[in-house]
Design a protein around this motif. Structure first.
Motif, PDB file in Angstrom:
ATOM      1  N   LEU A   2       0.828  -1.202   0.000  1.00  0.00           N
ATOM      2  CA  LEU A   2       0.000   0.000   0.000  1.00  0.00           C
ATOM      3  C   LEU A   2       0.866   1.258   0.000  1.00  0.00           C
ATOM      4  N   ALA A   3       1.910   1.266   0.817  1.00  0.00           N
ATOM      5  CA  ALA A   3       2.790   2.434   0.900  1.00  0.00           C
ATOM      6  C   ALA A   3       3.495   2.702  -0.428  1.00  0.00           C
ATOM      7  N   MET A   4       3.912   1.640  -1.129  1.00  0.00           N
ATOM      8  CA  MET A   4       4.535   1.820  -2.449  1.00  0.00           C
ATOM      9  C   MET A   4       3.582   2.491  -3.423  1.00  0.00           C
ATOM     10  N   ILE A   5       2.340   2.021  -3.443  1.00  0.00           N
ATOM     11  CA  ILE A   5       1.351   2.593  -4.355  1.00  0.00           C
ATOM     12  C   ILE A   5       1.106   4.055  -4.013  1.00  0.00           C
ATOM     13  N   LEU A   6       0.959   4.350  -2.730  1.00  0.00           N
ATOM     14  CA  LEU A   6       0.749   5.733  -2.304  1.00  0.00           C
ATOM     15  C   LEU A   6       1.946   6.614  -2.679  1.00  0.00           C
ATOM     16  N   ALA A   7       3.154   6.086  -2.489  1.00  0.00           N
ATOM     17  CA  ALA A   7       4.356   6.846  -2.850  1.00  0.00           C
ATOM     18  C   ALA A   7       4.389   7.115  -4.345  1.00  0.00           C
ATOM     19  N   GLN A   8       4.029   6.119  -5.122  1.00  0.00           N
ATOM     20  CA  GLN A   8       4.042   6.264  -6.573  1.00  0.00           C
ATOM     21  C   GLN A   8       3.035   7.314  -7.030  1.00  0.00           C
ATOM     22  N   GLN A   9       1.945   7.452  -6.281  1.00  0.00           N
ATOM     23  CA  GLN A   9       0.915   8.444  -6.608  1.00  0.00           C
ATOM     24  C   GLN A   9       1.189   9.803  -5.968  1.00  0.00           C
ATOM     25  N   GLY A  10       2.326   9.919  -5.261  1.00  0.00           N
ATOM     26  CA  GLY A  10       2.672  11.182  -4.608  1.00  0.00           C
ATOM     27  C   GLY A  10       1.817  11.479  -3.394  1.00  0.00           C
ATOM     28  N   ALA A  11       1.235  10.436  -2.799  1.00  0.00           N
ATOM     29  CA  ALA A  11       0.286  10.627  -1.704  1.00  0.00           C
ATOM     30  C   ALA A  11       0.792  10.134  -0.363  1.00  0.00           C
ATOM     31  N   LEU A  12       1.978   9.524  -0.309  1.00  0.00           N
ATOM     32  CA  LEU A  12       2.412   8.882   0.929  1.00  0.00           C
ATOM     33  C   LEU A  12       2.626   9.884   2.060  1.00  0.00           C
ATOM     34  N   ARG A  13       3.206  11.018   1.752  1.00  0.00           N
ATOM     35  CA  ARG A  13       3.493  12.002   2.807  1.00  0.00           C
ATOM     36  C   ARG A  13       2.223  12.585   3.412  1.00  0.00           C
ATOM     37  N   ASP A  14       1.130  12.529   2.662  1.00  0.00           N
ATOM     38  CA  ASP A  14      -0.134  13.079   3.149  1.00  0.00           C
ATOM     39  C   ASP A  14      -1.039  12.010   3.748  1.00  0.00           C
ATOM     40  N   THR A  15      -0.528  10.792   3.912  1.00  0.00           N
ATOM     41  CA  THR A  15      -1.351   9.677   4.365  1.00  0.00           C
ATOM     42  C   THR A  15      -0.822   9.108   5.677  1.00  0.00           C
ATOM     43  N   SER A  16      -1.730   8.843   6.603  1.00  0.00           N
ATOM     44  CA  SER A  16      -1.403   8.149   7.848  1.00  0.00           C
ATOM     45  C   SER A  16      -1.596   6.659   7.615  1.00  0.00           C
ATOM     46  N   VAL A  17      -0.516   5.874   7.726  1.00  0.00           N
ATOM     47  CA  VAL A  17      -0.575   4.436   7.456  1.00  0.00           C
ATOM     48  C   VAL A  17      -0.328   3.666   8.745  1.00  0.00           C
ATOM     49  N   LEU A  18      -1.366   3.004   9.231  1.00  0.00           N
ATOM     50  CA  LEU A  18      -1.279   2.166  10.427  1.00  0.00           C
ATOM     51  C   LEU A  18      -1.264   0.699   9.999  1.00  0.00           C
ATOM     52  N   ALA A  19      -0.420  -0.108  10.652  1.00  0.00           N
ATOM     53  CA  ALA A  19      -0.387  -1.547  10.398  1.00  0.00           C
ATOM     54  C   ALA A  19      -0.333  -2.263  11.738  1.00  0.00           C
ATOM     55  N   THR A  20      -1.218  -3.233  11.938  1.00  0.00           N
ATOM     56  CA  THR A  20      -1.299  -3.910  13.235  1.00  0.00           C
ATOM     57  C   THR A  20      -1.306  -5.418  13.071  1.00  0.00           C
ATOM     58  N   ASP A  21      -0.827  -6.113  14.118  1.00  0.00           N
ATOM     59  CA  ASP A  21      -0.872  -7.570  14.149  1.00  0.00           C
ATOM     60  C   ASP A  21      -0.808  -8.010  15.605  1.00  0.00           C
ATOM     61  N   ILE A  22      -1.269  -9.224  15.859  1.00  0.00           N
ATOM     62  CA  ILE A  22      -1.268  -9.760  17.216  1.00  0.00           C
ATOM     63  C   ILE A  22       0.088 -10.327  17.614  1.00  0.00           C
ATOM     64  N   ASP A  23       0.954 -10.578  16.632  1.00  0.00           N
ATOM     65  CA  ASP A  23       2.219 -11.286  16.843  1.00  0.00           C
ATOM     66  C   ASP A  23       3.392 -10.309  16.904  1.00  0.00           C
ATOM     67  N   ASP A  24       4.008 -10.190  18.080  1.00  0.00           N
ATOM     68  CA  ASP A  24       5.161  -9.296  18.236  1.00  0.00           C
ATOM     69  C   ASP A  24       6.286  -9.657  17.272  1.00  0.00           C
ATOM     70  N   GLY A  25       6.511 -10.954  17.080  1.00  0.00           N
ATOM     71  CA  GLY A  25       7.577 -11.391  16.184  1.00  0.00           C
ATOM     72  C   GLY A  25       7.344 -10.950  14.760  1.00  0.00           C
ATOM     73  N   ALA A  26       6.100 -11.054  14.300  1.00  0.00           N
ATOM     74  CA  ALA A  26       5.766 -10.617  12.942  1.00  0.00           C
ATOM     75  C   ALA A  26       5.957  -9.117  12.795  1.00  0.00           C
ATOM     76  N   ILE A  27       5.546  -8.360  13.799  1.00  0.00           N
ATOM     77  CA  ILE A  27       5.698  -6.906  13.750  1.00  0.00           C
ATOM     78  C   ILE A  27       7.173  -6.511  13.690  1.00  0.00           C
ATOM     79  N   GLU A  28       8.003  -7.200  14.465  1.00  0.00           N
ATOM     80  CA  GLU A  28       9.435  -6.904  14.454  1.00  0.00           C
ATOM     81  C   GLU A  28      10.038  -7.174  13.079  1.00  0.00           C
ATOM     82  N   LYS A  29       9.634  -8.267  12.452  1.00  0.00           N
ATOM     83  CA  LYS A  29      10.104  -8.563  11.093  1.00  0.00           C
ATOM     84  C   LYS A  29       9.639  -7.478  10.125  1.00  0.00           C
ATOM     85  N   ALA A  30       8.413  -7.026  10.295  1.00  0.00           N
ATOM     86  CA  ALA A  30       7.886  -5.973   9.428  1.00  0.00           C
ATOM     87  C   ALA A  30       8.682  -4.680   9.584  1.00  0.00           C
ATOM     88  N   ARG A  31       9.003  -4.335  10.810  1.00  0.00           N
ATOM     89  CA  ARG A  31       9.780  -3.114  11.043  1.00  0.00           C
ATOM     90  C   ARG A  31      11.171  -3.200  10.424  1.00  0.00           C
TER      91      ARG A  31
END
Length: 260
Positions: free
Chosen positions: A114-143
């Motif tokens: 989603l962030a790539m698409i928003l960046a490509q459209q010039g909209a990423l800086r104007d967008t608040s992007v939240l991402a959530t998961d129940i798994d701390d390990g998955a979130i750490e990998k994502a970060r």
């Protein structure tokens, strides 16, 4: 002799983590966790529970198996193309400052797509992007934002070139995207949701829940959306009676919150 102590395991896990396994389809969940439990050498679920409360690595492996942390960029590419060409331009025509949420984001492929698409459209800086998961390990990998090549198999070549840096056998996501996505832990079934979202993406997760849990989630997602906001679900997660959630079909696997 092995006894069926899975119901006791469910109760203890809820007490320990607030995760209610009773809201997942029992046959699928029990089969999946039985395979993991026996692989680790535990004869009963009670013995397995006692072990995972003391072993952090074992606990995170349990979460990985429970939540099916299998993801990839641009999963079902034709649906992402609809989001890119139709819905994001429509939403941005109404508001230049979008608020979007990738729910049950696993290891980050979905919110970064989603962030790539928003960046490509010039909209990423104007967008608040939240991402959530129940798994701390998955979130750490994502970060960390480091992925193997097979995760990128559906990413358009131009996006790979722009938003990834290859180092030996892995690919690092661009810092621009990592800074734009806010990752946090969340239990979808138990925690309160924020509100005022223009877009919520929750794909390939709800299929594992009971009908009671699905109903609860769709009600919560609907309340979290702005009128006119979009809910984007997985390719096996059609909502058969969207009107009961104040939603209406907008395209295949896209639903719009009723109202202006």
């Amino acid at each position: 002799m092995e006894t069926d102590d899975f119901p006791l395991f469910i109760r203890k896990i809820k007490e320990f983590t607030s995760i209610d396994l009773a809201l997942y389809k029992e046959a699928q969940m029990k089969r999946r966790l039985t395979t993991l439990r026996t692989k680790k050498g535990y004869d009963t679920f009670l013995a397995y529970y006692e072990a995972l409360t003391k072993d952090k690595a074992l606990f995170h492996e349990f979460l990985d198996r429970m939540t099916i942390n299998v993801s990839e960029f641009w999963r079902n590419p034709n649906r992402w193309e609809v989001l890119e060409s139709k819905f994001l331009p429509e939403l941005r025509a109404v508001s230049r400052n979008l608020k979007v949420w990738s729910a049950a984001c696993s290891t980050g492929e979905e919110p970064y797509t989603l962030a790539m698409i928003l960046a490509q459209q010039g909209a990423l800086r104007d967008t608040s992007v939240l991402a959530t998961d129940i798994d701390d390990g998955a979130i750490e990998k994502a970060r960390r934002g480091i992925y193997v090549e097979r995760s990128l198999k559906d990413v358009p070549a131009a996006y790979v070139q722009t938003y990834f840096k290859q180092e030996q056998t892995v690919y690092h996501i661009a810092d621009e995207l990592k800074k734009a996505v806010r990752f946090q832990k969340q239990n979808l079934l138990e925690d309160r949701f924020d509100s005022g979202f223009d877009l919520i993406i929750c794909r390939n997760v709800i299929i594992y829940f009971t009908e009671e849990a699905k109903d609860r989630l769709y009600q919560k997602f609907s309340k979290a959306l702005k009128p006119g906001g979009i809910l984007f679900v997985g390719s096996t997660e059609q909502i058969f009676s969207p009107a009961q959630y104040d939603l209406e079909p907008a395209d295949t696997f896209f639903y719009r919150k009723k109202g202006k």
